[in-house]
Write a protein that holds these residues in place. Sequence first.
Motif, PDB file in Angstrom:
ATOM      1  N   UNK A 287      57.346  48.658  23.406  1.00  0.00           N
ATOM      2  CA  UNK A 287      58.513  48.413  24.254  1.00  0.00           C
ATOM      3  C   UNK A 287      58.090  47.547  25.424  1.00  0.00           C
ATOM      4  N   UNK A 288      58.761  46.382  25.558  1.00  0.00           N
ATOM      5  CA  UNK A 288      58.468  45.449  26.644  1.00  0.00           C
ATOM      6  C   UNK A 288      59.560  45.572  27.706  1.00  0.00           C
ATOM      7  N   UNK A 289      59.171  45.650  28.986  1.00  0.00           N
ATOM      8  CA  UNK A 289      60.188  45.858  30.048  1.00  0.00           C
ATOM      9  C   UNK A 289      61.029  44.607  30.259  1.00  0.00           C
ATOM     10  N   UNK A 290      62.225  44.751  30.797  1.00  0.00           N
ATOM     11  CA  UNK A 290      63.073  43.584  31.089  1.00  0.00           C
ATOM     12  C   UNK A 290      62.586  42.859  32.332  1.00  0.00           C
ATOM     13  N   UNK A 291      63.186  41.686  32.575  1.00  0.00           N
ATOM     14  CA  UNK A 291      62.854  40.902  33.757  1.00  0.00           C
ATOM     15  C   UNK A 291      63.271  41.681  35.015  1.00  0.00           C
ATOM     16  N   UNK A 292      62.346  41.945  35.953  1.00  0.00           N
ATOM     17  CA  UNK A 292      62.722  42.737  37.141  1.00  0.00           C
ATOM     18  C   UNK A 292      63.716  42.031  38.045  1.00  0.00           C
ATOM     19  N   UNK A 293      63.850  40.699  37.935  1.00  0.00           N
ATOM     20  CA  UNK A 293      64.800  39.977  38.793  1.00  0.00           C
ATOM     21  C   UNK A 293      66.242  40.083  38.311  1.00  0.00           C
ATOM     22  N   UNK A 294      66.427  40.508  37.072  1.00  0.00           N
ATOM     23  CA  UNK A 294      67.783  40.632  36.553  1.00  0.00           C
ATOM     24  C   UNK A 294      68.439  41.908  37.090  1.00  0.00           C
ATOM     25  N   UNK A 295      69.783  41.912  37.203  1.00  0.00           N
ATOM     26  CA  UNK A 295      70.466  43.129  37.668  1.00  0.00           C
ATOM     27  C   UNK A 295      70.321  44.245  36.647  1.00  0.00           C
ATOM     28  N   UNK A 296      70.440  45.474  37.064  1.00  0.00           N
ATOM     29  CA  UNK A 296      70.326  46.594  36.106  1.00  0.00           C
ATOM     30  C   UNK A 296      71.460  46.551  35.097  1.00  0.00           C
ATOM     31  N   UNK A 297      71.209  47.033  33.887  1.00  0.00           N
ATOM     32  CA  UNK A 297      72.269  47.007  32.858  1.00  0.00           C
ATOM     33  C   UNK A 297      73.459  47.886  33.256  1.00  0.00           C
ATOM     34  N   UNK A 298      74.658  47.417  32.898  1.00  0.00           N
ATOM     35  CA  UNK A 298      75.889  48.137  33.245  1.00  0.00           C
ATOM     36  C   UNK A 298      76.091  49.313  32.303  1.00  0.00           C
ATOM     37  N   UNK A 299      76.688  50.360  32.860  1.00  0.00           N
ATOM     38  CA  UNK A 299      76.990  51.556  32.069  1.00  0.00           C
ATOM     39  C   UNK A 299      78.433  51.969  32.326  1.00  0.00           C
ATOM     40  N   UNK A 300      79.007  52.682  31.394  1.00  0.00           N
ATOM     41  CA  UNK A 300      80.372  53.182  31.528  1.00  0.00           C
ATOM     42  C   UNK A 300      80.379  54.470  32.370  1.00  0.00           C
ATOM     43  N   UNK A 301      81.573  54.948  32.684  1.00  0.00           N
ATOM     44  CA  UNK A 301      81.685  56.182  33.460  1.00  0.00           C
ATOM     45  C   UNK A 301      81.219  57.367  32.631  1.00  0.00           C
ATOM     46  N   UNK A 302      80.456  58.241  33.274  1.00  0.00           N
ATOM     47  CA  UNK A 302      79.854  59.357  32.557  1.00  0.00           C
ATOM     48  C   UNK A 302      80.914  60.396  32.214  1.00  0.00           C
ATOM     49  N   UNK A 303      81.081  60.743  30.938  1.00  0.00           N
ATOM     50  CA  UNK A 303      82.045  61.789  30.563  1.00  0.00           C
ATOM     51  C   UNK A 303      81.541  63.167  31.022  1.00  0.00           C
ATOM     52  N   UNK A 304      82.431  64.111  31.207  1.00  0.00           N
ATOM     53  CA  UNK A 304      81.994  65.455  31.617  1.00  0.00           C
ATOM     54  C   UNK A 304      81.178  66.127  30.518  1.00  0.00           C
ATOM     55  N   UNK A 305      80.019  66.701  30.900  1.00  0.00           N
ATOM     56  CA  UNK A 305      79.161  67.409  29.954  1.00  0.00           C
ATOM     57  C   UNK A 305      78.508  66.508  28.925  1.00  0.00           C
ATOM     58  N   UNK A 306      78.209  65.262  29.338  1.00  0.00           N
ATOM     59  CA  UNK A 306      77.683  64.276  28.373  1.00  0.00           C
ATOM     60  C   UNK A 306      76.247  64.644  27.977  1.00  0.00           C
ATOM     61  N   UNK A 307      76.019  64.797  26.642  1.00  0.00           N
ATOM     62  CA  UNK A 307      74.680  65.002  26.087  1.00  0.00           C
ATOM     63  C   UNK A 307      74.348  63.963  25.019  1.00  0.00           C
ATOM     64  N   UNK A 308      75.258  63.015  24.774  1.00  0.00           N
ATOM     65  CA  UNK A 308      75.109  62.017  23.706  1.00  0.00           C
ATOM     66  C   UNK A 308      75.021  60.632  24.323  1.00  0.00           C
ATOM     67  N   UNK A 309      74.120  59.785  23.795  1.00  0.00           N
ATOM     68  CA  UNK A 309      73.959  58.410  24.270  1.00  0.00           C
ATOM     69  C   UNK A 309      74.191  57.463  23.113  1.00  0.00           C
ATOM     70  N   UNK A 310      74.664  56.277  23.479  1.00  0.00           N
ATOM     71  CA  UNK A 310      74.810  55.183  22.526  1.00  0.00           C
ATOM     72  C   UNK A 310      73.612  54.260  22.686  1.00  0.00           C
ATOM     73  N   UNK A 311      72.948  53.930  21.573  1.00  0.00           N
ATOM     74  CA  UNK A 311      71.778  53.035  21.582  1.00  0.00           C
ATOM     75  C   UNK A 311      72.115  51.835  20.715  1.00  0.00           C
ATOM     76  N   UNK A 312      72.229  50.651  21.374  1.00  0.00           N
ATOM     77  CA  UNK A 312      72.502  49.414  20.646  1.00  0.00           C
ATOM     78  C   UNK A 312      71.319  48.466  20.728  1.00  0.00           C
ATOM     79  N   UNK A 313      71.389  47.404  19.930  1.00  0.00           N
ATOM     80  CA  UNK A 313      70.314  46.404  19.938  1.00  0.00           C
ATOM     81  C   UNK A 313      69.074  46.829  19.183  1.00  0.00           C
ATOM     82  N   UNK A 314      69.204  47.710  18.193  1.00  0.00           N
ATOM     83  CA  UNK A 314      68.046  48.134  17.414  1.00  0.00           C
ATOM     84  C   UNK A 314      67.640  47.034  16.425  1.00  0.00           C
ATOM     85  N   UNK A 315      66.363  46.972  16.062  1.00  0.00           N
ATOM     86  CA  UNK A 315      65.948  45.998  15.026  1.00  0.00           C
ATOM     87  C   UNK A 315      66.600  46.338  13.682  1.00  0.00           C
ATOM     88  N   UNK A 316      66.772  45.283  12.882  1.00  0.00           N
ATOM     89  CA  UNK A 316      67.400  45.499  11.573  1.00  0.00           C
ATOM     90  C   UNK A 316      66.526  46.375  10.677  1.00  0.00           C
TER      91      UNK A 316
END
Length: 581
Positions: free
Chosen positions: A79-108
């Motif tokens: 795992x290679x870190x992102x560019x530190x000069x870029x803004x942090x990635x945006x996230x949606x509003x946290x649902x109540x009692x959230x225990x599930x995450x969405x992971x996108x951008x996986x290798x084929x």
Amino acid sequence: MTLPMSDPTAWATAMNNLGMAPLGIAGQPILPDFDPALGMMTGIPPITPMMPGLGIVPPPIPPDMPVVKEIIHCKSCTLFPPNPNLPPPATRERPPGCKTVFVGGLPENGTEQIIVEVFEQCGEIIAIRKSKKNFCHIRFAEEYMVDKALYLSGYRIRLGSSTDKKDTGRLHVDFAQARDDLYEWECKQRMLAREERHRRRMEEERLRPPSPPPVVHYSDHECSIVAEKLKDDSKFSEAVQTLLTWIERGEVNRRSANNFYSMIQSANSHVRRLVNEKAAHEKDMEEAKEKFKQALSGILIQFEQIVAVYHSASKQKAWDHFTKAQRKNISVWCKQAEEIRNIHNDELMGIRREEEMEMSDDEIEETTETKETEESALVSQAEALKEENDSLRWQLDAYRNEVELLKQEQGKAHREDDPNKEQQLKLLQQALQGMQQHLLKVQEEYKRKEAELEKIKDDKLQVEKMLENLKEKENCASRLCASSQDSDYPLEKTLNSSPIKSEREALLVGIISTFLHVHPFGASIEYICSYLHRLDSKICTSDVECLMSRLQYTFKQEMTGVGASLEKRWKFCGFEGLKLT
């Protein structure tokens, strides 16, 4: 968690740059001699881990503090870190009692085993739902594990050492809304609400007063017991409550009516006892008040004697023989004694005023009610006259408009019909004369109503002046009582030669003056004494008449009536006597 770490030195370097103690997967320190104050990057204060065994993910860092992410080496990927000069990635509003995450951008070519290898270090994974379009959903066991997984958002992943496009990707981790998480959160909230309701119910039951004991059902045996209790003064309240409950339940019938009547008769026999007890308590209260007044007056007499001693010691004949310190102490003691004496005197005067107010409350209430009714009647009459005045004005305006219309019609008829001109003119003149007479009547009635309104206003002003004079008289009477008690012994000697010989006579003069001021046409001596007997039944008519005859400048006697209705009336002439004296 027993997942091995491929390169522990990379972990130690990344966490050393963040100012954190390097920890392994199981929570043991990787570098035993680590000093958080000697980090590689300057300007970054040391950060305490959120909990033991954080693994690859540090705790959340404030947004204003720079964060440096390092390369993370895993068993099957890097795992290679992102560019530190870029803004942090945006996230949606946290649902109540959230225990599930969405992971996108996986290798084929990424498999579920690689996803588990990367994200299992964030916490215990419950389920993974992988899609064919290079994304997946991961459900953790606890909510705080989601925050650790979000730390990996923005990292570029590479499988092994391959540079193929299908073996690389950029991770995007965000909150996901799952029905299982929402259901568990709602269940938890309902459980907390049930606990809160139970706690409140227990608190209410603890604070609720105990319920009264149950009342036994009616029977002949219980009826005889209650009848015996009704005759006992100590058990009367309990027996009366039982009797009331039986009557409300409907236990009275033809067979038991005589028993209930005897119990009600026994309850009625306690009325006289209660009245006697109340009278005895009231008598005790009056006696206690009288004792308190006597004791307070005795204390005041002693205070007066002490103050007299101080005043006699302050005279030059004795004052010169005391030292400076002794004089100072005597003056301080004198001031303190005078203050205490004045306080007790005010208290005694307040008690006497309260008694006088209690005695005259009934008469004051009657006079205030009559005055209020008279004022309300005057106000209603004034409003009715105003309404009549307005209606008359409107009628006058209507008549004027009719006259103008008739004049206009008269002009038109004069132009059109010349032969009938004389008859129309006569009719118009008669109509105008009737209108004028009606207008005169309306104007006279309007003037009469205005005069009545003015008269009512004058009457109202006179009533208000009489009320103000009555209040002034009451204030003068109270001041006279206060001044008669505050006077010293030499002043009493001078008062012995005046027409008023005692404080009681001064109070009688004030009360009689107030009474006669309210009756401007005078009152007979019998009427005055009947009023005074309400205050004190020991007042004698001859004493009152003798007192009033001695005060020639305050009261005067006049003869009113003719023949058999001839009567002697006493009037108040204090204001005239004040000018003469």
